[in-house]
Design an enzyme around this catalytic site. Structure first.
Site, mmCIF file in Angstrom:
data_model
loop_
_atom_site.group_PDB
_atom_site.id
_atom_site.type_symbol
_atom_site.label_atom_id
_atom_site.label_comp_id
_atom_site.label_asym_id
_atom_site.label_seq_id
_atom_site.Cartn_x
_atom_site.Cartn_y
_atom_site.Cartn_z
ATOM 1 N N ASP A 67 0.813 -1.210 0.000
ATOM 2 C CA ASP A 67 0.000 0.000 0.000
ATOM 3 C C ASP A 67 0.850 1.264 0.000
ATOM 4 O O ASP A 67 2.067 1.216 0.227
ATOM 5 C CB ASP A 67 -0.948 0.000 1.214
ATOM 6 C CG ASP A 67 -0.296 -0.515 2.488
ATOM 7 O OD1 ASP A 67 0.944 -0.471 2.579
ATOM 8 O OD2 ASP A 67 -1.023 -0.973 3.374
ATOM 9 N N ASP A 136 -7.364 -2.630 14.438
ATOM 10 C CA ASP A 136 -8.763 -2.886 14.081
ATOM 11 C C ASP A 136 -8.906 -4.117 13.166
ATOM 12 O O ASP A 136 -9.976 -4.385 12.642
ATOM 13 C CB ASP A 136 -9.384 -1.648 13.402
ATOM 14 C CG ASP A 136 -8.734 -1.311 12.061
ATOM 15 O OD1 ASP A 136 -7.729 -1.962 11.684
ATOM 16 O OD2 ASP A 136 -9.235 -0.398 11.379
ATOM 17 N N HIS A 138 -7.201 -4.625 10.296
ATOM 18 C CA HIS A 138 -6.959 -4.424 8.861
ATOM 19 C C HIS A 138 -5.702 -5.157 8.389
ATOM 20 O O HIS A 138 -4.769 -5.383 9.155
ATOM 21 C CB HIS A 138 -6.934 -2.934 8.472
ATOM 22 C CG HIS A 138 -5.755 -2.150 8.958
ATOM 23 N ND1 HIS A 138 -5.854 -0.868 9.454
ATOM 24 C CD2 HIS A 138 -4.425 -2.436 8.993
ATOM 25 C CE1 HIS A 138 -4.655 -0.420 9.770
ATOM 26 N NE2 HIS A 138 -3.772 -1.357 9.505
ATOM 27 N N GLU A 143 -9.842 -1.863 5.577
ATOM 28 C CA GLU A 143 -10.419 -1.627 6.892
ATOM 29 C C GLU A 143 -11.675 -2.490 7.085
ATOM 30 O O GLU A 143 -12.213 -3.035 6.111
ATOM 31 C CB GLU A 143 -10.774 -0.130 7.013
ATOM 32 C CG GLU A 143 -9.580 0.818 6.875
ATOM 33 C CD GLU A 143 -8.660 0.822 8.101
ATOM 34 O OE1 GLU A 143 -8.727 -0.106 8.929
ATOM 35 O OE2 GLU A 143 -7.855 1.768 8.214
#
Ligand code: F6R
Length: 243
Positions: A67, A136, A138, A143
């Site tokens: 990313d 979280d 991811h 997400e």
């Protein structure tokens, strides 16, 4: 999913570097998927040492990064392009033509995403993908709520991710709110996946991941449908896993 627990971050990094080294020795033309963030830093440090000691060469290796922040130029100190060059690529014998990372400055994210997918296909897919995990859940910047069939795309960062990642920026407002990321389906096409998690901050999400069945609100749970995944944790990250 195979779960391996190491005593501490140093041992986790050593093990991850050894697995990557073995993969390169087995296939010098390895197509390696890499992540940024704090977790793989120790692994990259060991890989650099292994290169310096003549144990491995990256001369024929191809790297695809997961990313890149949207809107950051490659020479921006917080860009993932800069991170990779600074923390690994400039210290090994990689051919820069064999390094690929999503384009954070593209004015056509859809086209650029398709091109990224095509490049990966051209290399016959990723052989070994290294992942971290967000607090979280991811993977990449996929997400909670991201479709498991997603391909490379422009993603919105969750507010918890912006908060987590603000430690690298002056303040939260400086953190880009979007990123170009490989999709979950892109990641799942890797032949082998190694997810690294370290520290007490990851203990809750790691315990959830091990327990969970596939759940779109826990992106890393998509890895459960892959048949060659290793989760490599240190003791702190593993501390909430029920035995
Ligand atoms: C980074 C990436 C992210 C990180 C995750 C964990 O390229 O794709 O998913 O792996 O946010 O980051 P750290 O390792 O900083 O806790």
């Amino acid at each position: 999913m195979k779960i391996v627990i190491k005593d501490n971050y140093q041992e986790l990094s050593e093990k991850a570097a050894l697995l990557i080294k073995e993969a390169i020795l087995n296939n010098p033309k390895l197509v390696l998927g890499l992540a940024t963030g704090s977790t793989p830093l120790g692994t990259y440090k060991r890989l650099i040492e292994m290169y310096q000691e003549g144990e491995i060469s990256f001369a024929e290796v191809t790297i695809f990064n997961l990313d890149e922040y949207f809107g950051l130029a490659p020479d921006h100190p917080q860009s993932y392009n800069y991170f990779m060059k600074h923390n690994l690529l400039s210290k090994i014998d990689i051919n820069y033509d064999n390094f690929y990372i999503p384009d954070g400055l593209t004015d056509d994210p859809d086209k650029s995403s398709l091109e990224y997918e095509e490049k990966i296909k051209k290399f016959n897919g990723i052989d070994l993908q290294i992942l971290g995990i967000g607090s979280d859940g991811h993977i990449g910047f996929n997400e909670p709520g991201t479709s498991f069939s997603s391909r490379t795309h422009l993603a919105n960062l969750a507010s918890s991710t912006i908060k987590d990642n603000s430690r690298f920026f002056e303040n939260e407002r400086e953190v880009p709110s979007q990123a170009m990321t490989m999709g979950i389906a892109t990641i799942l096409e890797a032949k082998e996946i190694l997810l690294l998690a370290s520290g007490i901050n990851k203990s809750e999400i790691c315990a959830k991941l091990i327990d969970a069945s596939k759940d779109i609100m826990l992106p890393a749970s998509a890895l459960k449908e892959h048949d060659n995944v290793t989760i490599l944790l240190d003791k702190e990250a593993a501390s909430q896993i029920k035995t």
